[in-house]
Design a protein around this motif. Structure first.
Motif, mmCIF file in Angstrom:
data_model
loop_
_atom_site.group_PDB
_atom_site.id
_atom_site.type_symbol
_atom_site.label_atom_id
_atom_site.label_comp_id
_atom_site.label_asym_id
_atom_site.label_seq_id
_atom_site.Cartn_x
_atom_site.Cartn_y
_atom_site.Cartn_z
ATOM 1 N N ASP A 8 0.873 -1.180 0.000
ATOM 2 C CA ASP A 8 0.000 0.000 0.000
ATOM 3 C C ASP A 8 0.908 1.228 0.000
ATOM 4 O O ASP A 8 1.849 1.301 0.790
ATOM 5 C CB ASP A 8 -0.859 -0.088 1.275
ATOM 6 N N TYR A 11 -1.984 5.382 3.272
ATOM 7 C CA TYR A 11 -2.195 5.189 4.712
ATOM 8 C C TYR A 11 -3.127 4.014 4.992
ATOM 9 O O TYR A 11 -3.964 4.073 5.879
ATOM 10 C CB TYR A 11 -2.790 6.475 5.310
ATOM 11 N N HIS A 43 -9.544 -5.792 5.320
ATOM 12 C CA HIS A 43 -9.525 -5.923 3.866
ATOM 13 C C HIS A 43 -10.918 -6.297 3.363
ATOM 14 O O HIS A 43 -11.442 -7.343 3.707
ATOM 15 C CB HIS A 43 -8.485 -6.965 3.441
ATOM 16 N N GLY A 122 -4.478 7.179 18.182
ATOM 17 C CA GLY A 122 -5.744 6.819 17.540
ATOM 18 C C GLY A 122 -5.626 5.466 16.871
ATOM 19 O O GLY A 122 -5.956 5.293 15.697
ATOM 20 N N THR A 123 -5.113 4.491 17.612
ATOM 21 C CA THR A 123 -4.919 3.150 17.038
ATOM 22 C C THR A 123 -6.273 2.474 16.814
ATOM 23 O O THR A 123 -7.314 2.997 17.215
ATOM 24 C CB THR A 123 -4.095 2.233 17.984
ATOM 25 N N THR A 124 -6.218 1.304 16.216
ATOM 26 C CA THR A 124 -7.442 0.518 16.011
ATOM 27 C C THR A 124 -7.821 -0.234 17.291
ATOM 28 O O THR A 124 -8.800 -0.956 17.299
ATOM 29 C CB THR A 124 -7.231 -0.495 14.875
ATOM 30 N N GLY A 129 0.354 -2.628 18.725
ATOM 31 C CA GLY A 129 1.594 -2.004 19.231
ATOM 32 C C GLY A 129 2.170 -2.762 20.421
ATOM 33 O O GLY A 129 3.357 -3.143 20.408
ATOM 34 N N GLN A 175 -1.860 -2.255 6.261
ATOM 35 C CA GLN A 175 -1.510 -0.843 6.456
ATOM 36 C C GLN A 175 -0.822 -0.282 5.193
ATOM 37 O O GLN A 175 -1.114 -0.764 4.114
ATOM 38 C CB GLN A 175 -0.644 -0.639 7.712
ATOM 39 N N LEU A 179 2.026 4.745 7.011
ATOM 40 C CA LEU A 179 1.859 4.251 8.386
ATOM 41 C C LEU A 179 3.039 3.382 8.810
ATOM 42 O O LEU A 179 3.066 2.848 9.919
ATOM 43 C CB LEU A 179 0.579 3.402 8.500
ATOM 44 N N VAL A 223 -6.895 7.400 9.017
ATOM 45 C CA VAL A 223 -7.650 7.299 10.268
ATOM 46 C C VAL A 223 -6.665 7.348 11.414
ATOM 47 O O VAL A 223 -5.699 6.590 11.437
ATOM 48 C CB VAL A 223 -8.423 5.961 10.403
HETATM 49 P P1 IMO Z 1 -5.490 -1.915 6.267
HETATM 50 O O1 IMO Z 1 -4.680 -3.154 6.174
HETATM 51 C C1 IMO Z 1 -5.914 2.135 7.754
HETATM 52 C C2 IMO Z 1 -3.894 3.121 11.538
HETATM 53 C C3 IMO Z 1 -4.711 3.450 12.769
HETATM 54 C C4 IMO Z 1 -3.761 4.419 13.487
HETATM 55 C C5 IMO Z 1 -2.384 3.810 13.200
HETATM 56 C C6 IMO Z 1 -1.860 2.905 14.320
HETATM 57 O O2 IMO Z 1 -6.950 -2.106 6.255
HETATM 58 O O3 IMO Z 1 -5.041 -0.929 5.237
HETATM 59 P P2 IMO Z 1 -2.512 0.448 15.083
HETATM 60 O O4 IMO Z 1 -3.832 -0.151 15.503
HETATM 61 O O5 IMO Z 1 -1.918 -0.182 13.869
HETATM 62 O O6 IMO Z 1 -1.520 0.536 16.213
HETATM 63 O O7 IMO Z 1 -2.862 1.974 14.695
HETATM 64 O O8 IMO Z 1 -2.545 3.047 12.013
HETATM 65 N N1 IMO Z 1 -4.203 1.816 10.905
HETATM 66 C C7 IMO Z 1 -4.830 1.682 9.715
HETATM 67 N N2 IMO Z 1 -5.386 2.605 8.902
HETATM 68 N N3 IMO Z 1 -5.903 0.857 7.369
HETATM 69 C C8 IMO Z 1 -5.324 -0.073 8.164
HETATM 70 O O9 IMO Z 1 -5.150 -1.343 7.745
HETATM 71 C C9 IMO Z 1 -4.801 0.310 9.413
HETATM 72 N N4 IMO Z 1 -4.198 -0.344 10.439
HETATM 73 C C10 IMO Z 1 -3.823 0.595 11.334
HETATM 74 O O10 IMO Z 1 -5.940 4.052 12.427
HETATM 75 O O11 IMO Z 1 -3.766 5.692 12.880
#
Ligand code: IMO
Ligand code: MG
Length: 333
Positions: A8, A11, A43, A122-124, A129, A175, A179, A223
């Motif tokens: 990707d 983000y 996904h 603002g994690t999921t 982490g 991700q 990110l 996000v």
């Molecule tokens: P896919 O695979 C979009 C973002 C979170 C936050 C940051 C850290 O669907 O593309 P984390 O929970 O990973 O510690 O959060 O990363 N984030 C994503 N944003 N798509 C994702 O996955 C994401 N996985 C984590 O919103 O800003």
């Protein structure tokens, strides 16, 4: 061994699941390997007219291809088993198709609880982490230590190197570059490597790499806690038309024009050979065409001009126009 890798370039949420699903259908892979992240990923895959959202399990499972969660990932056994049930309930046969590398680290209840109170990033809130932190602090738990995962364990070295048959692997990432723990805007990042190099960490030798599929949207979404969306009614329209709400958490995604500088960095660092731009139809419906470049907005007269601009920039980076695809929301590439 031959490998194709999906990365990707933005983000997350660029449509990796769709590209993985499409490639699995056409390219005859023996394995699909999720190479980073945990159940923070979401996904969205349309399979035979039905919508599925997977968090852990790679897209190969929809086509009966061996689908593996690799050691670059962290796995939550509770979510993992829930997801298998969700797939089975949706008519997808998973038996003998889903595996977890035995050296993959595990997300525990305490990781989830700790992440649940995060406000800074603002994690999921999926424990991602804290699980990676414990892995690197050498106090983590590996999949092979978890009873519920026993039926799914796989030794990746045996599978990839002691198998007499040729293996053709698709690496499915989670991700995105923006990110990435090293290349993203730290600390507003995830805790894993979202790059081609991150895929290779899962036991894939560099000379096996055939194609690197970069995936991006025609605009950008993010996000998390960081302020990302400038004031512009077009961005509210992109969110509405593009249904830009998190597939893992349901949060509204902040929208912006595509950042061409970020895409170009990601193309170079990942060694992208093929590129898919998703959601062209969303831009068309909103009716504005623009990108960010050098920190400034650059507007286009229309779709054709923006596509031409992008393909010209990519050509200069060595990606021929025939390897650049502009895709609509739900169609295959
Ligand atoms: P896919 O695979 C979009 C973002 C979170 C936050 C940051 C850290 O669907 O593309 P984390 O929970 O990973 O510690 O959060 O990363 N984030 C994503 N944003 N798509 C994702 O996955 C994401 N996985 C984590 O919103 O800003
Ligand atoms: Mg997603």
């Amino acid at each position: 061994m031959e490998t194709d890798i999906i990365v990707d370039l933005q983000y997350g949420d660029s449509g990796k699941g769709k590209v993985a699903h499409f490639l699995c259908k056409t390219k005859k892979y023996t394995h699909v390997l999720r190479y980073n992240g945990g159940c923070n990923a979401g996904h969205t895959i349309f399979h035979k007219g039905k919508k599925f959202i997977t968090h852990h399990i790679p897209a190969g499972v929809f086509w009966g291809i061996k689908s593996i969660i690799g050691p670059g990932c962290v796995v939550d056994p509770v979510q993992f088993l829930k997801e298998i049930k969700m797939l089975e309930d949706g008519g997808i046969k998973t038996k003998g198709k889903i595996f977890v590398a035995k050296n993959t680290h595990v997300i525990t209840a305490s990781h989830r609880n700790e992440d649940a109170v995060d406000v800074a990033i603002g994690t999921t809130k999926r424990g991602n982490g804290p699980a990676y932190r414990d892995k690197y602090a050498r106090i983590g738990v590996r999949a092979e230590q978890v009873k519920a995962l026993k039926p799914y364990l796989i030794d990746l070295y045996e599978e990839f190197y002691e198998n007499k048959k040729k293996v053709v692997i698709l690496g499915e990432g989670a991700q995105g570059f923006g990110l990435d723990i090293d290349w993203g805007d730290y600390p507003f990042v995830t805790s894993s490597h979202c790059t081609t190099a991150g895929a290779l960490l899962n036991g894939l030798p560099p000379q096996s790499v055939r194609h690197v599929w970069g995936v991006a949207k025609m605009y950008e979404t993010y996000v998390g806690t960081k302020k990302f969306e400038p004031k512009n009614p077009a961005f509210e329209e992109l969110r509405r038309v593009g249904e830009e709400y998190g597939s893992t958490t349901g949060r509204p995604r902040q929208c912006n024009w595509m950042n061409v500088d970020l895409i170009e960095q990601a193309v170079r660092v990942n060694g992208v050979t093929h590129l898919v731009f998703n959601k062209t139809d969303v831009m068309r419906e909103v009716g504005e065409w623009a990108v960010l470049i050098g920190g400034k907005v650059r507007a286009f007269k229309g779709e054709k001009e923006m596509k031409h601009f992008l393909t010209t920039r990519l050509k200069a980076l060595g990606i021929p126009p025939r390897q650049v695809y502009f895709s609509e929301s739900r169609e295959a590439i």
